[in-house]
Design a protein around this motif. Structure first.
Motif, PDB file in Angstrom:
ATOM      1  N   ALA A  32     -74.974  30.560  -7.527  1.00  0.00           N
ATOM      2  CA  ALA A  32     -75.413  31.643  -8.415  1.00  0.00           C
ATOM      3  C   ALA A  32     -75.397  31.188  -9.875  1.00  0.00           C
ATOM      4  O   ALA A  32     -76.340  31.456 -10.624  1.00  0.00           O
ATOM      5  CB  ALA A  32     -74.528  32.874  -8.227  1.00  0.00           C
ATOM      6  N   LEU A  33     -74.351  30.486 -10.275  1.00  0.00           N
ATOM      7  CA  LEU A  33     -74.273  29.992 -11.661  1.00  0.00           C
ATOM      8  C   LEU A  33     -75.366  28.963 -11.931  1.00  0.00           C
ATOM      9  O   LEU A  33     -76.033  29.005 -12.973  1.00  0.00           O
ATOM     10  CB  LEU A  33     -72.894  29.392 -11.935  1.00  0.00           C
ATOM     11  N   THR A  34     -75.564  28.058 -10.996  1.00  0.00           N
ATOM     12  CA  THR A  34     -76.590  27.019 -11.150  1.00  0.00           C
ATOM     13  C   THR A  34     -77.982  27.631 -11.218  1.00  0.00           C
ATOM     14  O   THR A  34     -78.800  27.250 -12.064  1.00  0.00           O
ATOM     15  CB  THR A  34     -76.495  26.001  -9.999  1.00  0.00           C
ATOM     16  N   ALA A  35     -78.264  28.600 -10.349  1.00  0.00           N
ATOM     17  CA  ALA A  35     -79.578  29.258 -10.347  1.00  0.00           C
ATOM     18  C   ALA A  35     -79.842  29.974 -11.668  1.00  0.00           C
ATOM     19  O   ALA A  35     -80.993  30.119 -12.081  1.00  0.00           O
ATOM     20  CB  ALA A  35     -79.677  30.236  -9.184  1.00  0.00           C
ATOM     21  N   ALA A  36     -78.777  30.412 -12.330  1.00  0.00           N
ATOM     22  CA  ALA A  36     -78.906  31.098 -13.617  1.00  0.00           C
ATOM     23  C   ALA A  36     -79.005  30.118 -14.784  1.00  0.00           C
ATOM     24  O   ALA A  36     -79.096  30.533 -15.932  1.00  0.00           O
ATOM     25  CB  ALA A  36     -77.727  32.043 -13.828  1.00  0.00           C
ATOM     26  N   GLY A  37     -78.978  28.821 -14.471  1.00  0.00           N
ATOM     27  CA  GLY A  37     -79.107  27.805 -15.519  1.00  0.00           C
ATOM     28  C   GLY A  37     -77.810  27.487 -16.242  1.00  0.00           C
ATOM     29  O   GLY A  37     -77.831  26.921 -17.343  1.00  0.00           O
ATOM     30  N   LEU A  38     -76.686  27.829 -15.637  1.00  0.00           N
ATOM     31  CA  LEU A  38     -75.392  27.570 -16.273  1.00  0.00           C
ATOM     32  C   LEU A  38     -74.751  26.308 -15.712  1.00  0.00           C
ATOM     33  O   LEU A  38     -74.585  26.175 -14.499  1.00  0.00           O
ATOM     34  CB  LEU A  38     -74.454  28.759 -16.047  1.00  0.00           C
ATOM     35  N   LYS A  60     -72.701  39.169 -15.727  1.00  0.00           N
ATOM     36  CA  LYS A  60     -72.145  40.100 -14.742  1.00  0.00           C
ATOM     37  C   LYS A  60     -73.140  40.324 -13.602  1.00  0.00           C
ATOM     38  O   LYS A  60     -72.757  40.342 -12.422  1.00  0.00           O
ATOM     39  CB  LYS A  60     -71.809  41.432 -15.428  1.00  0.00           C
ATOM     40  N   ALA A  61     -74.427  40.458 -13.939  1.00  0.00           N
ATOM     41  CA  ALA A  61     -75.452  40.641 -12.902  1.00  0.00           C
ATOM     42  C   ALA A  61     -75.512  39.427 -11.972  1.00  0.00           C
ATOM     43  O   ALA A  61     -75.654  39.577 -10.757  1.00  0.00           O
ATOM     44  CB  ALA A  61     -76.811  40.902 -13.533  1.00  0.00           C
ATOM     45  N   VAL A  62     -75.403  38.237 -12.527  1.00  0.00           N
ATOM     46  CA  VAL A  62     -75.400  37.013 -11.718  1.00  0.00           C
ATOM     47  C   VAL A  62     -74.198  37.011 -10.780  1.00  0.00           C
ATOM     48  O   VAL A  62     -74.322  36.727  -9.583  1.00  0.00           O
ATOM     49  CB  VAL A  62     -75.400  35.750 -12.617  1.00  0.00           C
ATOM     50  N   LEU A  63     -73.028  37.344 -11.304  1.00  0.00           N
ATOM     51  CA  LEU A  63     -71.822  37.351 -10.483  1.00  0.00           C
ATOM     52  C   LEU A  63     -71.890  38.446  -9.419  1.00  0.00           C
ATOM     53  O   LEU A  63     -71.490  38.230  -8.270  1.00  0.00           O
ATOM     54  CB  LEU A  63     -70.584  37.512 -11.362  1.00  0.00           C
ATOM     55  N   ASP A  64     -72.419  39.608  -9.776  1.00  0.00           N
ATOM     56  CA  ASP A  64     -72.571  40.689  -8.801  1.00  0.00           C
ATOM     57  C   ASP A  64     -73.497  40.294  -7.658  1.00  0.00           C
ATOM     58  O   ASP A  64     -73.328  40.752  -6.521  1.00  0.00           O
ATOM     59  CB  ASP A  64     -73.104  41.960  -9.473  1.00  0.00           C
ATOM     60  N   SER A  65     -74.461  39.431  -7.955  1.00  0.00           N
ATOM     61  CA  SER A  65     -75.416  39.013  -6.923  1.00  0.00           C
ATOM     62  C   SER A  65     -74.746  38.243  -5.784  1.00  0.00           C
ATOM     63  O   SER A  65     -75.319  38.101  -4.709  1.00  0.00           O
ATOM     64  CB  SER A  65     -76.541  38.174  -7.536  1.00  0.00           C
ATOM     65  N   THR A  66     -73.526  37.756  -5.999  1.00  0.00           N
ATOM     66  CA  THR A  66     -72.800  37.044  -4.942  1.00  0.00           C
ATOM     67  C   THR A  66     -72.235  38.000  -3.893  1.00  0.00           C
ATOM     68  O   THR A  66     -71.845  37.559  -2.808  1.00  0.00           O
ATOM     69  CB  THR A  66     -71.634  36.219  -5.527  1.00  0.00           C
ATOM     70  N   GLY A  67     -72.156  39.300  -4.235  1.00  0.00           N
ATOM     71  CA  GLY A  67     -71.561  40.262  -3.319  1.00  0.00           C
ATOM     72  C   GLY A  67     -70.041  40.283  -3.369  1.00  0.00           C
ATOM     73  O   GLY A  67     -69.401  41.027  -2.618  1.00  0.00           O
TER      74      GLY A  67
END
Length: 120
Positions: A78-84, A9-16
């Motif tokens: 954002a997903l890639t940066a999180a290693g997903l 959720k934090a990763v997705l929120d980072s997209t704005g």
């Protein structure tokens, strides 16, 4: 590496982009674009008769009123940066006049309770 929904959720929120788990309540969805994410199937793997690792399938869906490659790239980054790692697909819903860009991924939770245990 993301291993739980709170971190995702934090990763997705980072997209704005407005983000919710599973669905918005009726008539409460914001105007697009917005993200919806939810869990799919979970499988727990065992080692030495103990739960070792749980793999959970996750869907992240981006809804837009028009095809928006820049916004799709923002979510992808954002997903890639999180290693997903993810598979991406798209659909168009005529009735709602919405594009759905789906990012299907997995999170892995380490269930090993024997952390830092050395071999004899």
């Amino acid at each position: 590496m993301i291993d739980n929904l709170k971190d995702l959720k934090a990763v997705l929120d980072s997209t704005g982009i407005p983000t919710v788990y599973y669905e918005y309540t009726e008539n409460a969805a914001p105007d697009p674009p917005y993200l919806v994410y939810y869990e799919g199937e979970s499988v727990t793997f065992f080692a030495d008769d103990e739960p070792y690792l749980t793999r959970t399938q996750i869907a992240v869906e981006l809804y837009t009123t028009k095809k928006d490659p820049d916004l799709e790239q923002k979510v992808s980054a954002a997903l890639t940066a999180a290693g997903l790692l993810f598979e991406k697909d798209q659909a168009f819903f005529d009735e709602e006049q919405l594009y759905e860009i789906s990012f299907d991924t997995e999170i892995f939770e380490n269930n090993n309770s024997k952390e830092n245990e050395s071999e004899p």
